[in-house]
Enzyme design. Sequence first.
Site, PDB file in Angstrom:
ATOM      1  N   LEU A  19       0.987  -1.627  -0.061  1.00 56.06           N
ATOM      2  CA  LEU A  19      -0.219   0.148  -0.249  1.00 56.06           C
ATOM      3  C   LEU A  19       1.029   1.083  -0.150  1.00 56.06           C
ATOM      4  O   LEU A  19       1.534   1.570   0.914  1.00 56.06           O
ATOM      5  CB  LEU A  19      -0.792  -0.472   1.228  1.00 56.06           C
ATOM      6  CG  LEU A  19      -1.823  -1.317   1.511  1.00 56.06           C
ATOM      7  CD1 LEU A  19      -2.574  -1.272   2.519  1.00 56.06           C
ATOM      8  CD2 LEU A  19      -2.948  -1.754   0.398  1.00 56.06           C
ATOM      9  N   GLY A  22      -1.531   6.985  -0.158  1.00 55.85           N
ATOM     10  CA  GLY A  22      -1.157   7.546   0.637  1.00 55.85           C
ATOM     11  C   GLY A  22      -0.780   9.070   0.753  1.00 55.85           C
ATOM     12  O   GLY A  22       0.057   8.728   0.171  1.00 55.85           O
ATOM     13  N   ARG A  26       1.858  14.509   7.542  1.00 58.57           N
ATOM     14  CA  ARG A  26       2.568  14.722   8.284  1.00 58.57           C
ATOM     15  C   ARG A  26       3.942  14.416   8.864  1.00 58.57           C
ATOM     16  O   ARG A  26       4.688  15.602   9.294  1.00 58.57           O
ATOM     17  CB  ARG A  26       2.326  13.418   9.539  1.00 58.57           C
ATOM     18  CG  ARG A  26       1.058  12.996  10.299  1.00 58.57           C
ATOM     19  CD  ARG A  26       0.836  12.406  10.972  1.00 58.57           C
ATOM     20  NE  ARG A  26       0.270  11.042  10.657  1.00 58.57           N
ATOM     21  CZ  ARG A  26       0.446  10.027  11.568  1.00 58.57           C
ATOM     22  NH1 ARG A  26       0.967  10.262  12.438  1.00 58.57           N
ATOM     23  NH2 ARG A  26      -0.527   9.055  10.346  1.00 58.57           N
ATOM     24  N   THR A  92      -7.916   1.833   3.702  1.00 57.06           N
ATOM     25  CA  THR A  92      -6.415   0.642   2.976  1.00 57.06           C
ATOM     26  C   THR A  92      -6.923  -0.302   2.772  1.00 57.06           C
ATOM     27  O   THR A  92      -7.037  -1.177   1.616  1.00 57.06           O
ATOM     28  CB  THR A  92      -6.183   0.404   4.346  1.00 57.06           C
ATOM     29  OG1 THR A  92      -6.599   0.655   5.591  1.00 57.06           O
ATOM     30  CG2 THR A  92      -4.660   1.350   4.531  1.00 57.06           C
ATOM     31  N   ALA A 393      54.131  20.636  -4.959  1.00 56.82           N
ATOM     32  CA  ALA A 393      53.198  21.263  -4.208  1.00 56.82           C
ATOM     33  C   ALA A 393      52.351  22.057  -4.974  1.00 56.82           C
ATOM     34  O   ALA A 393      53.002  23.087  -5.268  1.00 56.82           O
ATOM     35  CB  ALA A 393      53.305  21.966  -2.836  1.00 56.82           C
ATOM     36  N   SER A 418      57.210  22.958  -7.802  1.00 62.42           N
ATOM     37  CA  SER A 418      56.228  23.809  -7.000  1.00 62.42           C
ATOM     38  C   SER A 418      55.239  24.658  -7.938  1.00 62.42           C
ATOM     39  O   SER A 418      55.915  25.240  -8.356  1.00 62.42           O
ATOM     40  CB  SER A 418      56.668  23.752  -6.109  1.00 62.42           C
ATOM     41  OG  SER A 418      56.861  23.004  -4.466  1.00 62.42           O
TER      42      SER A 418
HETATM   43  C1  UD1 Z   1      -3.008   1.478   9.348  1.00 60.12           C
HETATM   44  C2  UD1 Z   1      -4.543   0.977  10.600  1.00 60.12           C
HETATM   45  C3  UD1 Z   1      -3.706   0.458  12.184  1.00 60.12           C
HETATM   46  C4  UD1 Z   1      -2.477   0.417  12.159  1.00 60.12           C
HETATM   47  C5  UD1 Z   1      -1.039   1.084  11.175  1.00 60.12           C
HETATM   48  C6  UD1 Z   1       0.031   0.520  11.192  1.00 60.12           C
HETATM   49  C7  UD1 Z   1      -5.854   0.592   9.124  1.00 60.12           C
HETATM   50  C8  UD1 Z   1      -7.566   1.563   8.803  1.00 60.12           C
HETATM   51  N1  UD1 Z   1      -5.506   1.213  10.164  1.00 60.12           N
HETATM   52  O1  UD1 Z   1      -3.841   2.923   9.799  1.00 60.12           O
HETATM   53  O2  UD1 Z   1      -4.458  -0.134  12.755  1.00 60.12           O
HETATM   54  O3  UD1 Z   1      -2.108  -0.086  13.409  1.00 60.12           O
HETATM   55  O4  UD1 Z   1      -1.847   1.104   9.876  1.00 60.12           O
HETATM   56  O5  UD1 Z   1       1.128   1.411  10.610  1.00 60.12           O
HETATM   57  O6  UD1 Z   1      -5.658   0.031   7.857  1.00 60.12           O
HETATM   58  N2  UD1 Z   1      -3.184   4.205   2.435  1.00 60.12           N
HETATM   59  C9  UD1 Z   1      -3.073   3.362   0.581  1.00 60.12           C
HETATM   60  N3  UD1 Z   1      -4.688   3.807   0.767  1.00 60.12           N
HETATM   61  C10 UD1 Z   1      -5.535   4.751   1.238  1.00 60.12           C
HETATM   62  C11 UD1 Z   1      -4.763   5.592   2.349  1.00 60.12           C
HETATM   63  C12 UD1 Z   1      -3.997   4.345   3.026  1.00 60.12           C
HETATM   64  O7  UD1 Z   1      -2.038   3.087  -0.073  1.00 60.12           O
HETATM   65  O8  UD1 Z   1      -6.058   4.816   1.030  1.00 60.12           O
HETATM   66  C13 UD1 Z   1      -1.569   3.288   2.169  1.00 60.12           C
HETATM   67  C14 UD1 Z   1      -0.798   4.358   2.886  1.00 60.12           C
HETATM   68  O9  UD1 Z   1      -0.107   5.113   1.692  1.00 60.12           O
HETATM   69  C15 UD1 Z   1       0.421   3.689   3.943  1.00 60.12           C
HETATM   70  C16 UD1 Z   1      -0.741   1.913   4.533  1.00 60.12           C
HETATM   71  O10 UD1 Z   1      -1.739   2.173   3.413  1.00 60.12           O
HETATM   72  O11 UD1 Z   1       1.066   3.298   3.100  1.00 60.12           O
HETATM   73  C17 UD1 Z   1      -0.682   2.816   5.313  1.00 60.12           C
HETATM   74  O12 UD1 Z   1      -1.728   4.295   5.776  1.00 60.12           O
HETATM   75  P1  UD1 Z   1      -1.697   4.691   6.914  1.00 60.12           P
HETATM   76  O13 UD1 Z   1      -2.504   6.139   6.562  1.00 60.12           O
HETATM   77  O14 UD1 Z   1      -0.507   5.213   7.394  1.00 60.12           O
HETATM   78  O15 UD1 Z   1      -2.669   4.019   7.923  1.00 60.12           O
HETATM   79  P2  UD1 Z   1      -3.039   4.248   9.406  1.00 60.12           P
HETATM   80  O16 UD1 Z   1      -3.519   5.225  10.114  1.00 60.12           O
HETATM   81  O17 UD1 Z   1      -1.314   4.197   9.791  1.00 60.12           O
HETATM   82 CA    CA Z   2       0.891   4.566   8.890  1.00 64.80          CA
END
Ligand code: UD1
Ligand code: CA
Length: 482
Positions: A19, A22, A26, A92, A393, A418
């Site tokens: 994945l 995102g 932050r 996710t 040098a 030099s």
């Molecule tokens: C997620 C988990 C959380 C877990 C945590 C661990 C969910 C709902 N929550 O939260 O339970 O404790 O990871 O690190 O899954 N991403 C996508 N598409 C999206 C959203 C996110 O591909 O629509 C990818 C992001 O790029 C990232 C990963 O999924 O690589 C996790 O997304 P992030 O938003 O960081 O999830 P957390 O809030 O950390």
């Molecule tokens: Ca995360």
Amino acid sequence: MSENTESGRADADLAIIILAAGQGTRMKSRTPKVLHRIGGRSLVGHVLATAAELVPAHTLVVVRHERDLVAQSVADDAPHVVVVDQDEVPGTGRAVELALAQLDGFSGDVLVLSGDCPLADAGTLTAFVAAHRAADAAVTLMTAVVADPTGYGRVIRDADGDVSRIVEQKDANDAEAAVREINAGMYVFRADSLRTHLPAIGIDNAQAEKYLTDVAGLARVAGDRVAASVVEDVTVTYGVNDRAQLSEVGRLLNARTVRKWQLAGVTIMDPATTWIDVTATLAPDVTVLPGTQILRATSIAEGATIGPDTSLVDCEVGENAIVTRTDATLAVIGASATVGPFAYLRPNTILGAKGKIGTFVEIKNTTIGEGSKVPHLSYIGDTTIGVGVNLGAGAITANYDDIAKHRTEIGDHVHSGSHNVFVAPVRIGAGAKTGAGAVIRKDVPAGALALSVAPQRNVEGWVEKNREGTAAADAARAQADE
Ligand code: UD1
Ligand code: CA
């Protein structure tokens, strides 16, 4: 659509979905989070490299934010990987749903990883998949018990201790928020379990997203087995959400790399100030002194000593070479050569065996033959130097005439005086010598002595006559009277 060419070794029942869609708000960065770098690779690059070690039948990466940048980086790192575009539905769960749509007919296990969690190593993930298969589970979560669970999804277990569901921090009540067992964000699912439950997931939650984590609760309600693998080393679950975590995860990765080379026979005096990219290689009996960075494709041969305070980027260092307080990029340093202290080696510097580049010396696009030396206070660019040469040098190549760069060629066994300037294009023949302070504008034939400074003329008594009463005049008189 299978991508793995080494199908003989591939795990035909394993697909990996990474994945990476995102935004990473932050990070407060123009660069997408998963493209921030530690240890010589992007975050997602590390995850791709680890995924490749598991030799899955399929690897898919889901992208959306800065789609083209991320997709290009993935293609550069891992050309066989399938890039899947996430649509406007966030979460996710949606990301995995769209990736799964590309795995038509696949009925094995799906390992889901996050592009922002680069510390999960192949050993941990292999054991994780094996545990899922041994338990014959539909869903296996990776979990960890941590001191501070803030920000993570919490793992909610029933009275028998079995996993019943995952609650995101933002949706948790006080009792749920107090749980210290967290969802690491890495899962193994049976593909058919995902196909059944993902379409049923809604967005009725605090973030209005399709949560992948809801699959656990739905599978449980449907009577499927939901297992959890609790990792002992919680650092493998660490993700990057901000720049403080970026440096912390980078430090942990580096500590691992340093330890790996130490156990392989490299002396590393100070792991805290030594940074080694995962792409660098070091031979046994190399010594690395404090404050040293060994980066990108750098390779260091047996017995070499690097540091202190040295940065090597894409360099090749030969056996028993000594490189001290040096900054070098794309340089080749021969066996038993010495460099520094305080040397600056720019791209395409090639120093022969037993050669020397000394103190306050800058070299660029130059080949220096075996045993040849540029010991002090010099700039040498666009030059070919033969064997057994010694430049005095303060040697400077004037390689740039405002319009173009020109080459200097210095033959075997030349010794220059030099403070010479070599005004390129110019050639110094084999065995030739040049006088101190010479400005060499014309070619020097082999074996010649080149002088370009006018003979010295002493004007006797000049100081006493023109600087009457100064300390210099008094000193001169005193010596004359001796
Ligand atoms: C997620 C988990 C959380 C877990 C945590 C661990 C969910 C709902 N929550 O939260 O339970 O404790 O990871 O690190 O899954 N991403 C996508 N598409 C999206 C959203 C996110 O591909 O629509 C990818 C992001 O790029 C990232 C990963 O999924 O690589 C996790 O997304 P992030 O938003 O960081 O999830 P957390 O809030 O950390
Ligand atoms: Ca995360």
